[in-house]
Design an enzyme around this catalytic site. Structure first.
Site, PDB file in Angstrom:
ATOM      1  CB  SER A 142       8.535   3.987  -7.871  1.00 31.05           C
ATOM      2  OG  SER A 142       7.410   4.204  -8.678  1.00 31.05           O
ATOM      3  CD  GLN A 175     -10.574  11.906 -31.270  1.00 25.32           C
ATOM      4  OE1 GLN A 175     -10.547  11.617 -30.077  1.00 25.32           O
ATOM      5  NE2 GLN A 175     -11.272  12.913 -31.737  1.00 25.32           N
ATOM      6  NE  ARG A 208     -19.376   6.883 -38.479  1.00 28.20           N
ATOM      7  CZ  ARG A 208     -20.597   6.843 -37.973  1.00 28.20           C
ATOM      8  NH1 ARG A 208     -21.296   5.707 -38.022  1.00 28.20           N
ATOM      9  NH2 ARG A 208     -21.127   7.904 -37.406  1.00 28.20           N
ATOM     10  N   GLY A 245     -14.919   7.463 -32.915  1.00 26.84           N
ATOM     11  CA  GLY A 245     -15.935   8.408 -32.437  1.00 26.84           C
ATOM     12  C   GLY A 245     -16.700   7.810 -31.268  1.00 26.84           C
ATOM     13  N   PRO A 289       0.818  -1.220   0.000  1.00 22.03           N
ATOM     14  CG  PRO A 289      -0.904  -1.597   1.541  1.00 22.03           C
ATOM     15  CD  PRO A 289       0.378  -2.180   1.025  1.00 22.03           C
ATOM     16  CD  GLU A 320       6.267  -5.936 -14.390  1.00 16.05           C
ATOM     17  OE1 GLU A 320       7.230  -6.029 -13.608  1.00 16.05           O
ATOM     18  OE2 GLU A 320       5.233  -6.597 -14.260  1.00 16.05           O
TER      19      GLU A 320
HETATM   20  C1  LIG Z   1      -3.171  -3.639 -12.583  1.00 18.33           C
HETATM   21  C2  LIG Z   1      -1.903  -3.640 -11.769  1.00 18.33           C
HETATM   22  C3  LIG Z   1      -1.211  -4.825 -11.600  1.00 18.33           C
HETATM   23  C4  LIG Z   1      -0.065  -4.858 -10.798  1.00 18.33           C
HETATM   24  N1  LIG Z   1       0.585  -6.060 -10.594  1.00 18.33           N
HETATM   25  C5  LIG Z   1       1.595  -6.120  -9.691  1.00 18.33           C
HETATM   26  C6  LIG Z   1       2.188  -7.385  -9.339  1.00 18.33           C
HETATM   27  O1  LIG Z   1       1.837  -8.432  -9.884  1.00 18.33           O
HETATM   28  N2  LIG Z   1       3.148  -7.406  -8.377  1.00 18.33           N
HETATM   29  C7  LIG Z   1       3.580  -6.270  -7.756  1.00 18.33           C
HETATM   30  O2  LIG Z   1       4.436  -6.372  -6.892  1.00 18.33           O
HETATM   31  N3  LIG Z   1       3.055  -5.059  -8.092  1.00 18.33           N
HETATM   32  C8  LIG Z   1       2.079  -4.953  -9.024  1.00 18.33           C
HETATM   33  N4  LIG Z   1       1.517  -3.746  -9.352  1.00 18.33           N
HETATM   34  C9  LIG Z   1       2.010  -2.531  -8.707  1.00 18.33           C
HETATM   35  C10 LIG Z   1       2.963  -1.769  -9.595  1.00 18.33           C
HETATM   36  O3  LIG Z   1       4.164  -2.460  -9.719  1.00 18.33           O
HETATM   37  C11 LIG Z   1       3.147  -0.375  -8.985  1.00 18.33           C
HETATM   38  O4  LIG Z   1       1.935   0.302  -9.217  1.00 18.33           O
HETATM   39  C12 LIG Z   1       4.327   0.375  -9.576  1.00 18.33           C
HETATM   40  O5  LIG Z   1       5.522  -0.141  -9.087  1.00 18.33           O
HETATM   41  C13 LIG Z   1       4.269   1.875  -9.251  1.00 18.33           C
HETATM   42  O6  LIG Z   1       4.114   2.063  -7.880  1.00 18.33           O
HETATM   43  P1  LIG Z   1       2.937   2.974  -7.311  1.00 18.33           P
HETATM   44  O7  LIG Z   1       1.682   2.630  -7.985  1.00 18.33           O
HETATM   45  O8  LIG Z   1       2.971   2.868  -5.830  1.00 18.33           O
HETATM   46  O9  LIG Z   1       3.297   4.440  -7.745  1.00 18.33           O
HETATM   47  P2  LIG Z   1       4.337   5.423  -7.012  1.00 18.33           P
HETATM   48  O10 LIG Z   1       5.659   4.780  -6.874  1.00 18.33           O
HETATM   49  O11 LIG Z   1       3.710   5.981  -5.805  1.00 18.33           O
HETATM   50  O12 LIG Z   1       4.448   6.562  -8.124  1.00 18.33           O
HETATM   51  C14 LIG Z   1       3.398   7.492  -8.364  1.00 18.33           C
HETATM   52  C15 LIG Z   1       3.828   8.414  -9.491  1.00 18.33           C
HETATM   53  O13 LIG Z   1       5.035   9.093  -9.121  1.00 18.33           O
HETATM   54  C16 LIG Z   1       6.057   8.832 -10.073  1.00 18.33           C
HETATM   55  N5  LIG Z   1       7.340   8.694  -9.384  1.00 18.33           N
HETATM   56  C17 LIG Z   1       7.635   7.915  -8.311  1.00 18.33           C
HETATM   57  N6  LIG Z   1       8.921   8.029  -7.994  1.00 18.33           N
HETATM   58  C18 LIG Z   1       9.473   8.891  -8.876  1.00 18.33           C
HETATM   59  C19 LIG Z   1      10.776   9.412  -9.091  1.00 18.33           C
HETATM   60  N7  LIG Z   1      11.816   9.046  -8.344  1.00 18.33           N
HETATM   61  N8  LIG Z   1      10.953  10.279 -10.111  1.00 18.33           N
HETATM   62  C20 LIG Z   1       9.922  10.639 -10.923  1.00 18.33           C
HETATM   63  N9  LIG Z   1       8.679  10.184 -10.767  1.00 18.33           N
HETATM   64  C21 LIG Z   1       8.450   9.317  -9.766  1.00 18.33           C
HETATM   65  C22 LIG Z   1       5.666   7.531 -10.758  1.00 18.33           C
HETATM   66  O14 LIG Z   1       6.217   7.450 -12.061  1.00 18.33           O
HETATM   67  C23 LIG Z   1       4.152   7.645 -10.787  1.00 18.33           C
HETATM   68  O15 LIG Z   1       3.763   8.418 -11.886  1.00 18.33           O
HETATM   69  C24 LIG Z   1       0.399  -3.673 -10.188  1.00 18.33           C
HETATM   70  C25 LIG Z   1      -0.289  -2.465 -10.404  1.00 18.33           C
HETATM   71  C26 LIG Z   1      -1.425  -2.444 -11.175  1.00 18.33           C
HETATM   72  C27 LIG Z   1      -2.157  -1.141 -11.364  1.00 18.33           C
END
Ligand SMILES: Cc1cc2nc3c(=O)[nH]c(=O)nc-3n(C[C@H](O)[C@H](O)[C@H](O)COP(=O)(O)OP(=O)(O)OC[C@H]3O[C@@H](n4cnc5c(N)ncnc54)[C@H](O)[C@@H]3O)c2cc1C
Length: 386
Positions: free
Chosen positions: A138, A339, A270, A342, A134, A366
């Site tokens: 990243s 787009q 279309r 439509g 939660p 990833e």
């Molecule tokens: C449908 C789905 C499936 C998933 N499946 C898996 C899975 O199987 N296993 C698993 O472990 N995880 C999974 N995830 C999680 C996914 O790996 C994370 O969402 C991802 O690592 C990004 O983390 P976050 O969502 O907490 O975003 P955050 O890390 O909070 O980032 C939020 C925003 O801030 C930006 N940001 C963060 N740090 C920086 C930085 N240093 N510089 C610039 N920008 C930054 C990011 O690019 C993003 O735009 C899944 C997510 C989704 C939506």
């Protein structure tokens, strides 16, 4: 002809043969039912079994473990074919074969490989990769899920979130920390203390059993530690994400390719202002952009495949480049495809509605676009410095 080119061509010929079979399978077993999977938010067990029976749950595994032993190009094309029609079904390959399978192949000991890989190939053991939490995305090195040493094993506590296939998987590759050490564990999802709940109504991958998973004093035997203690991030997570990015590069290409087909089909049918909309130059601009982007993404994915086949030192950065580009253009092509449709593009009757929703997640998982841009910039600053 150089040996590398010859290898690539012979690999492509082999893939062409297998790809026909994959296409037939996809057209018969997946394409007619994708909206149903999406609505019901599940992948039928019968389909999982059929994927396994065709070897698609172990396309990249060696034959000795029940796999097809596909090279990177063939495996990429398998990912693409399934990903064109159902990103949710494709995501099973991403987590099961790429993230968990490749980590086990690279870092598992013989006992672990023999214990888990044949079951993964037969579909009896579905695997998921549990890194995100939660409060941790990243910045994955700082996972808060913890482990402590116990008699003959470890105890895991904490919460994982967004785990693709998490609500369905039998085996979880869990990344946890103990003080400043990060380690990886192979955890049976039925172990006492594990609570899983599927996150419903997601914008993308609704059928992929994405879950929140709680660990309350979950015991993991010591022989289920993957790699060395403390090597969970540097070795396991990096290996998993490299393979995950490779899979998502092809997944992005898949959505872009499918969106391009849908765009062209619709534009040719279309009519507005007394003529096919394909005759309007601004519609042609969208088609032209899509063609160029799909070709470029395919070239980058293919180059990544070739470098991976050669175990070239640039394979990982090339994979990162391919993933960053393909995930971005999946969005722009799907956006333009919608787009061109439509109002019809908003209807679930047309595939572009689903492709548009599915594309966005490629820029988040990833390694987000922003994180990968930093990796690519660091590479550029070194490589192109004179
Ligand atoms: C449908 C789905 C499936 C998933 N499946 C898996 C899975 O199987 N296993 C698993 O472990 N995880 C999974 N995830 C999680 C996914 O790996 C994370 O969402 C991802 O690592 C990004 O983390 P976050 O969502 O907490 O975003 P955050 O890390 O909070 O980032 C939020 C925003 O801030 C930006 N940001 C963060 N740090 C920086 C930085 N240093 N510089 C610039 N920008 C930054 C990011 O690019 C993003 O735009 C899944 C997510 C989704 C939506």
């Amino acid at each position: 002809m150089s040996e590398t080119v010859a290898q690539t061509i012979s690999s492509a010929e082999e893939a062409a043969f297998q790809i026909d079979r994959v296409r037939q399978f996809v057209d018969k077993e997946i394409r007619p039912y994708t909206s149903e999977f999406d609505k019901e938010q599940l992948i039928p067990e019968t389909l999982i079994k059929k994927l396994a029976n065709n070897g698609y749950l172990a396309g990249n595994f060696p034959k000795v473990y029940g796999g097809l032993e596909l090279g990177p190009l063939d495996y990429g094309r398998l990912t693409e074919e399934i990903g064109r029609v159902s990103p949710a079904v494709r995501s099973v390959l991403t987590v099961h074969c790429s993230l968990v399978g490749e980590s086990l192949l690279r870092w598992g000991n013989t006992e672990q490989k023999e214990k888990f890989l044949p079951g993964m190939a037969s579909g009896d053991t579905l695997a998921a990769f549990a890194l995100s939490e939660p409060s941790v995305g990243s910045d994955a090195r700082n996972v808060e899920t913890s482990y402590t040493k116990a008699d003959k094993g470890y105890l895991i506590n904490g919460k994982k979130k967004w785990i693709t296939m998490g609500a369905r998987a039998d085996l979880l590759l869990v990344i946890a920390s103990c003080e400043d050490q990060v380690s990886a564990f192979l955890v049976d999802s039925n172990t006492e203390g594990i609570k899983r709940s599927q996150i419903m109504d997601l914008m993308a991958g609704r059928a992929a059993y994405t879950a929140e998973i709680e660990f309350d004093n979950v015991f993991v035997p010591e022989n289920h530690l993957l790699g060395n203690e403390g090597g969970g991030f540097t070795y396991i997570v990096n290996t998993a994400l490299d393979h995950g990015r490779y899979s998502i590069a092809w997944a992005g290409l898949a959505v872009a390719q499918e969106a391009l087909h849908a765009m062209v089909k619709y534009a040719r049918k279309r009519k507005q202002f007394g003529t096919g909309i394909y005759n309007h130059q601004l519609v042609q601009e969208m088609i032209s952009n899509a063609v160029v982007n799909v070709e470029a993404a395919r070239a980058l994915c293919t180059k990544a495949a070739t470098l991976r086949e050669e175990q070239h030192e640039d394979a990982t950065i090339q994979t990162t480049i391919a993933k960053q580009f393909a995930s971005k253009i999946a969005n722009s092509v799907a956006n333009d495809a919608l787009q061109v449709h439509g109002a019809n593009g908003f209807s679930a009757e047309f595939i572009v509605e689903q492709l548009y929703r599915e594309a966005k997640v490629f820029e988040v998982i990833e390694g987000s676009t922003q994180i990968l841009q930093q990796v690519i910039a660091r590479h550029g600053l070194t490589r192109f410095h004179k």
